[in-house]
Design an enzyme around this catalytic site. Structure first.
Site, mmCIF file in Angstrom:
data_model
loop_
_atom_site.group_PDB
_atom_site.id
_atom_site.type_symbol
_atom_site.label_atom_id
_atom_site.label_comp_id
_atom_site.label_asym_id
_atom_site.label_seq_id
_atom_site.Cartn_x
_atom_site.Cartn_y
_atom_site.Cartn_z
ATOM 1 N N GLY A 244 91.126 31.416 27.291
ATOM 2 C CA GLY A 244 89.769 31.025 25.599
ATOM 3 C C GLY A 244 90.735 29.547 25.618
ATOM 4 O O GLY A 244 90.163 28.438 24.685
ATOM 5 N N GLU A 286 94.051 35.199 31.338
ATOM 6 C CA GLU A 286 92.833 35.078 32.365
ATOM 7 C C GLU A 286 91.737 33.977 31.377
ATOM 8 O O GLU A 286 91.022 33.297 30.792
ATOM 9 C CB GLU A 286 91.423 35.987 31.681
ATOM 10 C CG GLU A 286 92.513 37.536 31.766
ATOM 11 C CD GLU A 286 91.617 38.410 31.884
ATOM 12 O OE1 GLU A 286 91.624 39.364 32.129
ATOM 13 O OE2 GLU A 286 90.957 38.741 30.360
ATOM 14 N N PRO A 287 92.680 32.046 31.347
ATOM 15 C CA PRO A 287 91.415 31.373 32.567
ATOM 16 C C PRO A 287 90.640 30.836 32.994
ATOM 17 O O PRO A 287 90.796 31.458 33.928
ATOM 18 C CB PRO A 287 93.114 29.779 32.334
ATOM 19 C CG PRO A 287 93.909 31.324 32.779
ATOM 20 C CD PRO A 287 94.078 31.558 32.564
ATOM 21 N N GLY A 288 89.955 30.518 32.195
ATOM 22 C CA GLY A 288 88.750 29.772 33.299
ATOM 23 C C GLY A 288 87.840 28.780 32.721
ATOM 24 O O GLY A 288 88.427 28.035 33.687
ATOM 25 N N ARG A 326 73.959 24.936 28.340
ATOM 26 C CA ARG A 326 74.685 25.475 27.107
ATOM 27 C C ARG A 326 74.551 24.294 25.749
ATOM 28 O O ARG A 326 74.546 24.814 24.647
ATOM 29 C CB ARG A 326 76.302 24.723 27.606
ATOM 30 C CG ARG A 326 76.776 25.396 28.476
ATOM 31 C CD ARG A 326 78.173 25.239 28.514
ATOM 32 N NE ARG A 326 79.181 25.829 27.867
ATOM 33 C CZ ARG A 326 79.144 24.693 26.899
ATOM 34 N NH1 ARG A 326 79.208 23.101 27.866
ATOM 35 N NH2 ARG A 326 80.405 24.692 26.098
ATOM 36 N N TYR A 330 73.864 26.197 22.358
ATOM 37 C CA TYR A 330 75.492 26.026 20.736
ATOM 38 C C TYR A 330 75.383 25.091 21.169
ATOM 39 O O TYR A 330 77.098 24.670 20.520
ATOM 40 C CB TYR A 330 76.344 27.948 20.846
ATOM 41 C CG TYR A 330 76.831 27.485 22.594
ATOM 42 C CD1 TYR A 330 77.720 26.982 23.264
ATOM 43 C CD2 TYR A 330 76.122 28.673 23.278
ATOM 44 C CE1 TYR A 330 77.994 26.980 24.750
ATOM 45 C CE2 TYR A 330 76.785 29.001 24.509
ATOM 46 C CZ TYR A 330 77.935 27.769 25.100
ATOM 47 O OH TYR A 330 78.491 28.801 26.624
ATOM 48 N N CYS A 357 59.939 21.879 29.539
ATOM 49 C CA CYS A 357 58.994 21.742 28.559
ATOM 50 C C CYS A 357 59.318 22.783 27.218
ATOM 51 O O CYS A 357 59.152 23.572 26.880
ATOM 52 C CB CYS A 357 57.065 22.518 29.331
ATOM 53 S SG CYS A 357 56.004 22.080 27.905
ATOM 54 N N GLU A 358 60.005 21.721 26.879
ATOM 55 C CA GLU A 358 60.438 22.360 25.328
ATOM 56 C C GLU A 358 61.655 21.447 24.729
ATOM 57 O O GLU A 358 62.447 20.600 25.119
ATOM 58 C CB GLU A 358 62.159 23.007 26.102
ATOM 59 C CG GLU A 358 62.157 24.295 26.529
ATOM 60 C CD GLU A 358 61.456 25.552 26.163
ATOM 61 O OE1 GLU A 358 61.521 25.234 24.586
ATOM 62 O OE2 GLU A 358 60.698 26.512 25.846
ATOM 63 N N TYR A 386 79.834 27.242 33.230
ATOM 64 C CA TYR A 386 78.727 27.168 32.802
ATOM 65 C C TYR A 386 77.815 26.931 33.084
ATOM 66 O O TYR A 386 77.305 27.087 32.870
ATOM 67 C CB TYR A 386 78.750 27.955 30.764
ATOM 68 C CG TYR A 386 81.081 28.417 30.735
ATOM 69 C CD1 TYR A 386 80.609 29.971 31.767
ATOM 70 C CD2 TYR A 386 81.729 28.238 30.407
ATOM 71 C CE1 TYR A 386 81.789 30.739 31.284
ATOM 72 C CE2 TYR A 386 82.588 29.072 30.413
ATOM 73 C CZ TYR A 386 82.771 30.929 30.737
ATOM 74 O OH TYR A 386 83.995 31.840 30.327
#
Length: 443
Positions: A244, A286-288, A326, A330, A357-358, A386
């Site tokens: 995180g 656990e870095p991602g 993304r 959020y 179309c959004e 991501y």
């Protein structure tokens, strides 16, 4: 002289001219810089694994995973964190050492756990009682002993978006610290014939910039470890503090070096263990996102430009929500440049719109750029985490390719999808095939 002029005008990434990459592979295009990934791995080695004894680091592969990424991570001596059968299968197919894999997830299926047991995955992080009982049955039927950790919900909330906060009491992840639930699973695991409890795991969320939240979580874990020792004589051999660690996306983000987090974590763990009179467990991180986000760049071609005088200028690109959901999910924010106009002053404010179309398909609001034209190449920074892994075929858009760059050399590691790829799993029932044929004959 022409090459020098291009260098001044064009953005380079991983030693490659991004405009040349766009011309060669088309857009949208994901670009990953191998050396940036490796530099993060080496920071882990220098400031954590090589600095502290009995430590371990695994890459949270949900951020970005394919077989090439598995090979890079393995070569740097980093383990792998997977959260699904698909991620595990990818690692297996890449030849990744399964003993160095940690399997997470809040609702692992029977098939996924069976795959993990069959291939001797190093650790399974158990999230709930349902999974615990199922894993014991699978391990017993396969005559294997599976090493597990329990994921705990420590009741700690980080300062981040609610969709990427995971350590709070009201979380879908982990076993709540309610005495009856926790005691039940620990007692079950200690008695289980084919499970070996190694310790505990927590994960607090993503894009965290302060280390105090980890200290607070470890205070909670200290009480838990003390209670488990007194109640069952169980001493944790492993403690997984998750990942995180925040990275830079836009102005205002204040990322810290890895040691800012890991030094504080290790100091706290040592203090806890000294006070309890127990050995220091193996500490795992656990870095991602932290390992791959800044290694990624996405290239787009600018198409339609819509100026609403006194209101806004919309600049549309040939991608959007399907290759980067993304911002819509959020409100994620990014920085970007016109890759073919790096030498020009930024005098125009634009809003970058995707082609879906959004109404919500907006990649960047109010971006300052040089005077923009259709055909320009937009480069969006820090898209290594991501983006590829969350990409979809919404609006039937083929997913972009991934190109790995390394000191001026480029390699395709995921090919571009075609329209044919969109249909290759589809089947039309025979009775409808007949009707389609008859209809075409009438015409």
């Amino acid at each position: 002289m022409e090459n020098e002029s291009r260098k001044k005008k064009h953005l380079t990434f991983g030693g490659c001219d991004t405009i040349a990459l766009a011309e060669k592979y088309g857009t949208p295009l994901y670009v990953m810089d191998e050396q940036k990934i490796r530099s993060k791995c080496r920071e882990i080695q220098e400031n954590f694994l090589g600095k502290y004894e009995n430590t371990r680091a695994v890459y949270a592969s949900k951020a970005f995973l394919n077989m090439t990424m598995c090979k890079i991570i393995e070569s740097e001596g980093i383990g792998l964190d997977v959260v699904s059968g698909g991620e595990l299968f990818t690692a297996i197919q890449a030849g990744f050492p399964t003993q160095d894999i940690i399997f997470h997830g809040n609702n692992k299926s029977y098939e996924e756990l069976s795959l993990a047991v069959k291939y001797d995955v190093g650790r399974v992080v158990v999230d709930n009682t349902y999974e615990l009982e199922m894993l014991q049955k699978i391990a017993k039927s396969n005559k294997k002993k599976v090493r597990i950790l329990f994921r705990i919900a420590p009741g700690i909330e980080g300062s981040t978006h609610k969709y990427i906060s995971t350590g709070q009491k009201d979380s879908k992840f982990g076993i709540p610290l309610a005495e009856d639930q926790l005691n039940h699973v620990v007692a079950f695991a200690l008695k289980a014939s084919h499970l070996e409890l190694m310790g505990f795991h927590f994960h607090l969320g993503s894009q965290l910039f302060e280390n105090g939240i980890y200290v607070a979580a470890l205070d909670v874990l200290a009480k838990l470890m003390k209670d488990m020792k007194e109640r069952y004589g169980f001493v944790s051999k492993e403690l997984n503090a998750g990942g995180g660690f925040g990275i830079f996306y836009v102005e205002g983000d204040q990322p810290k070096p890895l040691r800012y987090f890991t030094d504080q974590i290790m100091e706290k763990v040592k203090t806890i263990c000294h006070e309890m009179g127990v050995p220091i467990p193996q500490v795992i991180i656990e870095p991602g996102r932290w390992m791959v986000a800044e290694a990624g760049l996405t290239l787009y071609t600018i198409g339609a430009i819509k100026d609403i005088p006194g209101v806004r200028t919309y600049v549309s690109v040939d991608g959007g929500m399907p290759d980067n959901p993304r911002p819509a999910l959020y409100s994620a924010k990014y920085q970007a440049d016109i890759a073919n106009k790096m030498n020009l002053e930024k005098v125009q404010k634009i809003t970058v719109a995707g082609k879906c179309c959004e109404t919500g398909d907006i990649l960047i609001w109010d971006l300052m750029v040089p005077p923009v034209k259709s055909g320009d190449i937009l480069a969006v920074y820090n898209t290594g985490a991501y983006n590829y892994s969350m990409a979809s075929n919404y609006n039937r858009l083929p997913r972009p390719p991934v190109v790995l760059v390394n000191e001026g050399i480029d390699h395709v590691i995921v090919r571009r999808e075609t329209y044919e790829d969109l249909l290759h799993r589809e089947e039309v029932p025979m009775y409808l095939q007949k009707k389609v044929k008859e209809s075409s004959e009438i015409i």
